[in-house]
Design a protein around this motif. Sequence first.
Motif, PDB file in Angstrom:
ATOM      1  N   GLU A   1       6.996   2.374 -13.945  1.00  0.00           N
ATOM      2  CA  GLU A   1       5.779   1.915 -14.614  1.00  0.00           C
ATOM      3  C   GLU A   1       4.568   2.109 -13.696  1.00  0.00           C
ATOM      4  O   GLU A   1       4.669   1.936 -12.485  1.00  0.00           O
ATOM      5  CB  GLU A   1       5.895   0.425 -14.963  1.00  0.00           C
ATOM      6  CG  GLU A   1       7.062   0.088 -15.870  1.00  0.00           C
ATOM      7  CD  GLU A   1       6.884   0.616 -17.277  1.00  0.00           C
ATOM      8  OE1 GLU A   1       5.741   0.643 -17.766  1.00  0.00           O
ATOM      9  OE2 GLU A   1       7.896   1.024 -17.888  1.00  0.00           O
ATOM     10  N   GLU A   2       3.419   2.451 -14.280  1.00  0.00           N
ATOM     11  CA  GLU A   2       2.201   2.615 -13.493  1.00  0.00           C
ATOM     12  C   GLU A   2       1.816   1.295 -12.837  1.00  0.00           C
ATOM     13  O   GLU A   2       1.774   0.260 -13.500  1.00  0.00           O
ATOM     14  CB  GLU A   2       1.052   3.105 -14.370  1.00  0.00           C
ATOM     15  CG  GLU A   2       1.227   4.532 -14.829  1.00  0.00           C
ATOM     16  CD  GLU A   2       0.023   5.062 -15.579  1.00  0.00           C
ATOM     17  OE1 GLU A   2      -1.050   4.417 -15.569  1.00  0.00           O
ATOM     18  OE2 GLU A   2       0.151   6.137 -16.183  1.00  0.00           O
ATOM     19  N   LEU A   3       1.546   1.355 -11.528  1.00  0.00           N
ATOM     20  CA  LEU A   3       1.184   0.158 -10.771  1.00  0.00           C
ATOM     21  C   LEU A   3      -0.264   0.191 -10.314  1.00  0.00           C
ATOM     22  O   LEU A   3      -0.924  -0.828 -10.241  1.00  0.00           O
ATOM     23  CB  LEU A   3       2.118  -0.002  -9.563  1.00  0.00           C
ATOM     24  CG  LEU A   3       1.890  -1.225  -8.694  1.00  0.00           C
ATOM     25  CD1 LEU A   3       2.155  -2.504  -9.481  1.00  0.00           C
ATOM     26  CD2 LEU A   3       2.774  -1.170  -7.456  1.00  0.00           C
ATOM     27  N   GLY A   4      -0.771   1.386  -9.987  1.00  0.00           N
ATOM     28  CA  GLY A   4      -2.125   1.527  -9.472  1.00  0.00           C
ATOM     29  C   GLY A   4      -2.283   2.875  -8.795  1.00  0.00           C
ATOM     30  O   GLY A   4      -1.570   3.820  -9.134  1.00  0.00           O
ATOM     31  N   GLN A   5      -3.175   2.937  -7.818  1.00  0.00           N
ATOM     32  CA  GLN A   5      -3.479   4.186  -7.130  1.00  0.00           C
ATOM     33  C   GLN A   5      -3.016   4.136  -5.679  1.00  0.00           C
ATOM     34  O   GLN A   5      -2.952   3.060  -5.072  1.00  0.00           O
ATOM     35  CB  GLN A   5      -4.990   4.456  -7.163  1.00  0.00           C
ATOM     36  CG  GLN A   5      -5.538   4.694  -8.554  1.00  0.00           C
ATOM     37  CD  GLN A   5      -4.950   5.950  -9.180  1.00  0.00           C
ATOM     38  OE1 GLN A   5      -4.955   7.013  -8.586  1.00  0.00           O
ATOM     39  NE2 GLN A   5      -4.429   5.809 -10.387  1.00  0.00           N
TER      40      GLN A   5
ATOM     41  N   ALA B   1      -1.362  -8.260   5.459  1.00  0.00           N
ATOM     42  CA  ALA B   1      -0.195  -7.576   6.031  1.00  0.00           C
ATOM     43  C   ALA B   1       0.705  -7.075   4.899  1.00  0.00           C
ATOM     44  O   ALA B   1       1.817  -7.565   4.706  1.00  0.00           O
ATOM     45  CB  ALA B   1       0.572  -8.510   6.960  1.00  0.00           C
ATOM     46  N   PRO B   2       0.212  -6.077   4.141  1.00  0.00           N
ATOM     47  CA  PRO B   2       1.014  -5.545   3.037  1.00  0.00           C
ATOM     48  C   PRO B   2       2.151  -4.664   3.547  1.00  0.00           C
ATOM     49  O   PRO B   2       2.113  -4.173   4.679  1.00  0.00           O
ATOM     50  CB  PRO B   2       0.008  -4.711   2.245  1.00  0.00           C
ATOM     51  CG  PRO B   2      -0.989  -4.285   3.271  1.00  0.00           C
ATOM     52  CD  PRO B   2      -1.077  -5.415   4.258  1.00  0.00           C
ATOM     53  N   PHE B   3       3.165  -4.451   2.710  1.00  0.00           N
ATOM     54  CA  PHE B   3       4.228  -3.499   3.016  1.00  0.00           C
ATOM     55  C   PHE B   3       3.667  -2.106   2.784  1.00  0.00           C
ATOM     56  O   PHE B   3       2.995  -1.856   1.787  1.00  0.00           O
ATOM     57  CB  PHE B   3       5.439  -3.738   2.104  1.00  0.00           C
ATOM     58  CG  PHE B   3       6.642  -2.950   2.510  1.00  0.00           C
ATOM     59  CD1 PHE B   3       7.576  -3.476   3.377  1.00  0.00           C
ATOM     60  CD2 PHE B   3       6.833  -1.657   2.029  1.00  0.00           C
ATOM     61  CE1 PHE B   3       8.678  -2.742   3.758  1.00  0.00           C
ATOM     62  CE2 PHE B   3       7.937  -0.912   2.415  1.00  0.00           C
ATOM     63  CZ  PHE B   3       8.861  -1.448   3.279  1.00  0.00           C
ATOM     64  N   ILE B   4       3.947  -1.167   3.699  1.00  0.00           N
ATOM     65  CA  ILE B   4       3.449   0.204   3.589  1.00  0.00           C
ATOM     66  C   ILE B   4       4.579   1.121   3.161  1.00  0.00           C
ATOM     67  O   ILE B   4       5.632   1.176   3.796  1.00  0.00           O
ATOM     68  CB  ILE B   4       2.876   0.714   4.938  1.00  0.00           C
ATOM     69  CG1 ILE B   4       1.840  -0.260   5.507  1.00  0.00           C
ATOM     70  CG2 ILE B   4       2.304   2.122   4.768  1.00  0.00           C
ATOM     71  CD1 ILE B   4       0.597  -0.414   4.682  1.00  0.00           C
TER      72      ILE B   4
ATOM     73  N   GLU C   1      -4.496   2.090  -1.891  1.00  0.00           N
ATOM     74  CA  GLU C   1      -5.148   0.829  -2.243  1.00  0.00           C
ATOM     75  C   GLU C   1      -4.110  -0.284  -2.150  1.00  0.00           C
ATOM     76  O   GLU C   1      -2.921  -0.052  -2.335  1.00  0.00           O
ATOM     77  CB  GLU C   1      -5.707   0.874  -3.671  1.00  0.00           C
ATOM     78  CG  GLU C   1      -6.801   1.893  -3.867  1.00  0.00           C
ATOM     79  CD  GLU C   1      -7.332   1.924  -5.297  1.00  0.00           C
ATOM     80  OE1 GLU C   1      -6.876   1.105  -6.130  1.00  0.00           O
ATOM     81  OE2 GLU C   1      -8.177   2.780  -5.578  1.00  0.00           O
ATOM     82  N   THR C   2      -4.557  -1.498  -1.887  1.00  0.00           N
ATOM     83  CA  THR C   2      -3.646  -2.639  -1.871  1.00  0.00           C
ATOM     84  C   THR C   2      -3.293  -3.007  -3.303  1.00  0.00           C
ATOM     85  O   THR C   2      -4.180  -3.233  -4.126  1.00  0.00           O
ATOM     86  CB  THR C   2      -4.282  -3.842  -1.155  1.00  0.00           C
ATOM     87  OG1 THR C   2      -4.634  -3.455   0.181  1.00  0.00           O
ATOM     88  CG2 THR C   2      -3.305  -5.008  -1.088  1.00  0.00           C
TER      89      THR C   2
ATOM     90  N   ILE D   1       0.878  -1.173   0.000  1.00  0.00           N
ATOM     91  CA  ILE D   1       0.000   0.000   0.000  1.00  0.00           C
ATOM     92  C   ILE D   1       0.913   1.219   0.000  1.00  0.00           C
ATOM     93  O   ILE D   1       1.791   1.347   0.861  1.00  0.00           O
ATOM     94  CB  ILE D   1      -0.921   0.051   1.227  1.00  0.00           C
ATOM     95  CG1 ILE D   1      -1.908  -1.118   1.199  1.00  0.00           C
ATOM     96  CG2 ILE D   1      -1.678   1.387   1.286  1.00  0.00           C
ATOM     97  CD1 ILE D   1      -2.802  -1.209   2.420  1.00  0.00           C
ATOM     98  N   VAL D   2       0.722   2.088  -0.970  1.00  0.00           N
ATOM     99  CA  VAL D   2       1.480   3.341  -1.039  1.00  0.00           C
ATOM    100  C   VAL D   2       0.556   4.437  -0.519  1.00  0.00           C
ATOM    101  O   VAL D   2      -0.472   4.720  -1.133  1.00  0.00           O
ATOM    102  CB  VAL D   2       1.950   3.626  -2.478  1.00  0.00           C
ATOM    103  CG1 VAL D   2       2.693   4.950  -2.539  1.00  0.00           C
ATOM    104  CG2 VAL D   2       2.840   2.487  -2.977  1.00  0.00           C
ATOM    105  N   SER D   3       0.905   5.005   0.626  1.00  0.00           N
ATOM    106  CA  SER D   3       0.020   5.989   1.251  1.00  0.00           C
ATOM    107  C   SER D   3       0.439   7.420   0.910  1.00  0.00           C
ATOM    108  O   SER D   3       1.630   7.736   0.838  1.00  0.00           O
ATOM    109  CB  SER D   3      -0.021   5.796   2.771  1.00  0.00           C
ATOM    110  OG  SER D   3       1.195   6.156   3.358  1.00  0.00           O
TER     111      SER D   3
END
Length: 68
Positions: A19-23, A61-64, A26-27, A5-7
């Motif tokens: 490269e585009e990964l997502g938003q 338990a994603p990496f933040i 979001e997980t 998750i990129v906050s």
Amino acid sequence: MEFVIVSFKEDRTVLADGEELGQTNETLNIGAGHHIFSLSNPQNYQPLSVTVNIQGTTSLAPFIVKFQ
């Protein structure tokens, strides 16, 4: 498959290794290993990139990765 998750305070496109990964906030799924994360323009965030080794994550338990 790994999870991250990129906050950030607003919705922004997440770039992984250029490269585009997502938003943000979001997980997201990504392959295991070293990755360089950044956000799309404008570059009004800090740090400008984060390099991390992603491994051993789960969907619960994603990496933040945090940007401010």
